[in-house]
Design a protein around this motif. Structure first.
Motif, PDB file in Angstrom:
ATOM      1  N   ALA A 186     -74.766 -44.017 -40.656  1.00 61.97           N
ATOM      2  CA  ALA A 186     -75.157 -45.270 -39.952  1.00 61.97           C
ATOM      3  C   ALA A 186     -74.610 -46.516 -40.679  1.00 61.97           C
ATOM      4  O   ALA A 186     -74.541 -47.497 -39.848  1.00 61.97           O
ATOM      5  N   ALA A 187     -74.853 -46.594 -42.104  1.00 64.83           N
ATOM      6  CA  ALA A 187     -74.181 -47.704 -42.757  1.00 64.83           C
ATOM      7  C   ALA A 187     -72.893 -48.060 -42.220  1.00 64.83           C
ATOM      8  O   ALA A 187     -72.508 -49.180 -41.899  1.00 64.83           O
ATOM      9  N   VAL A 190     -72.802 -49.370 -38.746  1.00 68.10           N
ATOM     10  CA  VAL A 190     -73.048 -50.687 -38.463  1.00 68.10           C
ATOM     11  C   VAL A 190     -71.840 -51.567 -39.027  1.00 68.10           C
ATOM     12  O   VAL A 190     -71.578 -52.516 -38.172  1.00 68.10           O
ATOM     13  N   GLU A 191     -71.513 -51.314 -40.122  1.00 66.65           N
ATOM     14  CA  GLU A 191     -70.219 -52.087 -40.593  1.00 66.65           C
ATOM     15  C   GLU A 191     -68.934 -52.229 -39.737  1.00 66.65           C
ATOM     16  O   GLU A 191     -68.627 -53.381 -39.488  1.00 66.65           O
ATOM     17  N   ILE A 192     -68.495 -51.077 -39.392  1.00 69.71           N
ATOM     18  CA  ILE A 192     -67.619 -51.040 -38.619  1.00 69.71           C
ATOM     19  C   ILE A 192     -67.748 -51.299 -37.031  1.00 69.71           C
ATOM     20  O   ILE A 192     -66.929 -52.226 -36.478  1.00 69.71           O
ATOM     21  N   ASN A 193     -68.513 -50.848 -36.408  1.00 67.88           N
ATOM     22  CA  ASN A 193     -68.826 -50.997 -35.168  1.00 67.88           C
ATOM     23  C   ASN A 193     -69.570 -52.205 -34.540  1.00 67.88           C
ATOM     24  O   ASN A 193     -69.959 -52.369 -33.574  1.00 67.88           O
ATOM     25  N   PHE A 194     -70.082 -53.045 -35.629  1.00 68.28           N
ATOM     26  CA  PHE A 194     -70.747 -54.126 -35.221  1.00 68.28           C
ATOM     27  C   PHE A 194     -70.490 -55.302 -36.185  1.00 68.28           C
ATOM     28  O   PHE A 194     -69.956 -56.323 -35.548  1.00 68.28           O
ATOM     29  N   LEU A 195     -70.575 -55.282 -37.337  1.00 64.38           N
ATOM     30  CA  LEU A 195     -70.208 -56.412 -38.270  1.00 64.38           C
ATOM     31  C   LEU A 195     -68.822 -56.707 -38.191  1.00 64.38           C
ATOM     32  O   LEU A 195     -68.251 -57.760 -37.991  1.00 64.38           O
ATOM     33  N   HIS A 196     -67.869 -55.709 -38.302  1.00 64.97           N
ATOM     34  CA  HIS A 196     -66.459 -56.058 -38.285  1.00 64.97           C
ATOM     35  C   HIS A 196     -65.981 -56.133 -36.504  1.00 64.97           C
ATOM     36  O   HIS A 196     -65.294 -57.173 -36.578  1.00 64.97           O
ATOM     37  N   LYS A 197     -66.622 -55.433 -35.786  1.00 59.25           N
ATOM     38  CA  LYS A 197     -66.148 -55.571 -34.488  1.00 59.25           C
ATOM     39  C   LYS A 197     -66.307 -57.077 -34.080  1.00 59.25           C
ATOM     40  O   LYS A 197     -65.597 -57.627 -33.492  1.00 59.25           O
ATOM     41  N   HIS A 198     -67.489 -57.476 -34.344  1.00 60.52           N
ATOM     42  CA  HIS A 198     -67.953 -58.966 -33.737  1.00 60.52           C
ATOM     43  C   HIS A 198     -67.595 -60.229 -34.750  1.00 60.52           C
ATOM     44  O   HIS A 198     -67.843 -61.254 -34.715  1.00 60.52           O
ATOM     45  N   GLU A 206     -78.152 -63.571 -39.180  1.00 61.87           N
ATOM     46  CA  GLU A 206     -79.591 -64.418 -39.169  1.00 61.87           C
ATOM     47  C   GLU A 206     -80.147 -64.405 -37.693  1.00 61.87           C
ATOM     48  O   GLU A 206     -81.174 -64.329 -37.330  1.00 61.87           O
ATOM     49  N   THR A 207     -79.197 -65.058 -36.991  1.00 58.35           N
ATOM     50  CA  THR A 207     -79.613 -65.113 -35.599  1.00 58.35           C
ATOM     51  C   THR A 207     -79.751 -63.922 -34.804  1.00 58.35           C
ATOM     52  O   THR A 207     -80.647 -63.743 -34.010  1.00 58.35           O
ATOM     53  N   CYS A 208     -79.013 -62.608 -35.074  1.00 55.78           N
ATOM     54  CA  CYS A 208     -79.014 -61.594 -34.471  1.00 55.78           C
ATOM     55  C   CYS A 208     -80.581 -60.819 -34.669  1.00 55.78           C
ATOM     56  O   CYS A 208     -81.271 -60.272 -33.905  1.00 55.78           O
ATOM     57  N   LEU A 209     -80.850 -61.118 -36.019  1.00 49.53           N
ATOM     58  CA  LEU A 209     -82.104 -60.645 -36.568  1.00 49.53           C
ATOM     59  C   LEU A 209     -83.516 -61.132 -35.839  1.00 49.53           C
ATOM     60  O   LEU A 209     -84.500 -60.778 -35.866  1.00 49.53           O
ATOM     61  N   ALA A 210     -83.356 -62.410 -35.197  1.00 50.20           N
ATOM     62  CA  ALA A 210     -84.396 -62.787 -34.521  1.00 50.20           C
ATOM     63  C   ALA A 210     -84.474 -62.513 -32.987  1.00 50.20           C
ATOM     64  O   ALA A 210     -85.062 -62.864 -32.192  1.00 50.20           O
ATOM     65  N   CYS A 211     -83.679 -61.647 -32.547  1.00 51.10           N
ATOM     66  CA  CYS A 211     -83.410 -61.174 -31.438  1.00 51.10           C
ATOM     67  C   CYS A 211     -84.830 -60.439 -31.077  1.00 51.10           C
ATOM     68  O   CYS A 211     -85.322 -59.632 -31.838  1.00 51.10           O
ATOM     69  N   ASP A 212     -85.300 -60.495 -29.629  1.00 47.35           N
ATOM     70  CA  ASP A 212     -86.480 -59.767 -29.112  1.00 47.35           C
ATOM     71  C   ASP A 212     -85.920 -58.352 -28.632  1.00 47.35           C
ATOM     72  O   ASP A 212     -85.166 -58.198 -28.131  1.00 47.35           O
ATOM     73  N   ASN A 230     -82.421 -52.677 -39.694  1.00 52.86           N
ATOM     74  CA  ASN A 230     -82.821 -52.688 -41.014  1.00 52.86           C
ATOM     75  C   ASN A 230     -81.521 -52.696 -42.148  1.00 52.86           C
ATOM     76  O   ASN A 230     -81.264 -53.310 -43.079  1.00 52.86           O
ATOM     77  N   LEU A 231     -80.670 -51.708 -41.558  1.00 55.65           N
ATOM     78  CA  LEU A 231     -79.218 -51.776 -42.245  1.00 55.65           C
ATOM     79  C   LEU A 231     -78.592 -52.982 -42.070  1.00 55.65           C
ATOM     80  O   LEU A 231     -77.683 -53.344 -43.008  1.00 55.65           O
ATOM     81  N   ILE A 232     -78.800 -53.736 -40.681  1.00 50.74           N
ATOM     82  CA  ILE A 232     -77.801 -54.822 -40.769  1.00 50.74           C
ATOM     83  C   ILE A 232     -78.487 -55.795 -41.693  1.00 50.74           C
ATOM     84  O   ILE A 232     -77.834 -56.957 -42.229  1.00 50.74           O
ATOM     85  N   ARG A 233     -79.695 -55.844 -41.601  1.00 48.25           N
ATOM     86  CA  ARG A 233     -80.504 -56.788 -42.680  1.00 48.25           C
ATOM     87  C   ARG A 233     -79.990 -56.754 -44.052  1.00 48.25           C
ATOM     88  O   ARG A 233     -79.743 -57.619 -44.845  1.00 48.25           O
ATOM     89  N   GLU A 234     -79.910 -55.578 -44.411  1.00 48.25           N
ATOM     90  CA  GLU A 234     -79.381 -55.046 -45.757  1.00 48.25           C
ATOM     91  C   GLU A 234     -77.947 -55.585 -46.162  1.00 48.25           C
ATOM     92  O   GLU A 234     -77.482 -56.118 -47.148  1.00 48.25           O
TER      93      GLU A 234
END
Length: 238
Positions: A186-187, A190-198, A206-212, A230-234
């Protein structure tokens, strides 16, 4: 210099390609060394390159979150093919710098905002040509321009909220079911398909973590959704 350091919070925490990360470090070091040696005009040129990199990352996020609207906006652009088939944000460097800002309209920026962003490009062009003028001969003048750039970055970032929320929600929809993930860990996912991708920065996260996340309340994968968040937050706290 302290004000300039803040730009790192708006640049990606990690890059899909080592070369991309190396490029950003190179440009920052060019800024830093010229600033520290009093070559302020050249330091501002390097800082502008960091600013434009930030803009490209933002437009890339718009392309990912709003593909249909982005495709419509690209129609009849001079570099239409390059924009549609872009493999990374840096591909946008092939497009006229003033034109790239127009895509920020898809994030809610209005014409008066676009004009201010484009003005920095026009001012950069003035100092990038051998016209015999030294526009930034002292630290005070350089610091003023750095603050102007950071104001523009903060202005763009405010408008990116809905785009970033869209990136997160789509990621969670696609990833909530662990069986649908190509990457088991999962970690790493998150890194490859979310953080890296975007190409997400600390401010983006920070903005993402405020999402409803209310749309997942009735999902059988609600626990997985929270685990991914939670992984994104970490990752932001690394």
């Amino acid at each position: 210099m302290e004000n300039a350091l803040v730009i790192h919070e708006y640049l990606p925490q990690a890059y899909p390609s080592a070369n991309e990360g190396e490029y950003i470090r190179f440009v920052w070091e060019a800024f830093e060394s010229n600033y520290q040696s009093g070559k302020y005009q050249f330091s501002i040129l390097a800082f502008h390159m960091l600013y434009m990199s930030y803009v490209y990352f933002s437009v890339w996020q718009i392309k990912q979150a709003k593909p249909e609207a982005f495709t419509h906006a690209v129609l009849f652009q001079q570099k239409e093919k390059e924009l549609l088939t872009a493999s990374s944000p840096f591909t946008f460097s092939e497009v006229n710098e003033r034109s790239i800002f127009k895509f920020l309209r898809l994030a809610g920026c209005e014409n008066q905002h676009i004009g201010k962003f484009q003005k920095l490009v026009d001012q950069r062009n003035e100092i990038a040509h051998p016209n015999g003028n030294i526009f930034f001969s002292d630290q005070a003048a350089a610091d003023l321009r750095i603050e102007e750039v950071m104001q523009q970055i903060r202005g763009i970032q405010v408008h990116m909220t809905s785009v970033l929320h869209g990136c997160l929600l789509q990621f969670l929809r696609d990833s909530a079911n662990p069986d649908d993930r190509e990457i088991v860990d999962a970690a790493d996912h998150v890194e490859i398909n979310f953080l890296h991708k975007h190409y997400l920065s600390r401010k983006d996260i920070e903005t993402c973590l405020a999402c409803d996340l209310g749309e997942f309340n009735d999902s059988p994968f609600l626990g997985e959704v929270h685990a991914l968040v939670n992984l994104i937050r970490e990752k932001m706290e690394d």
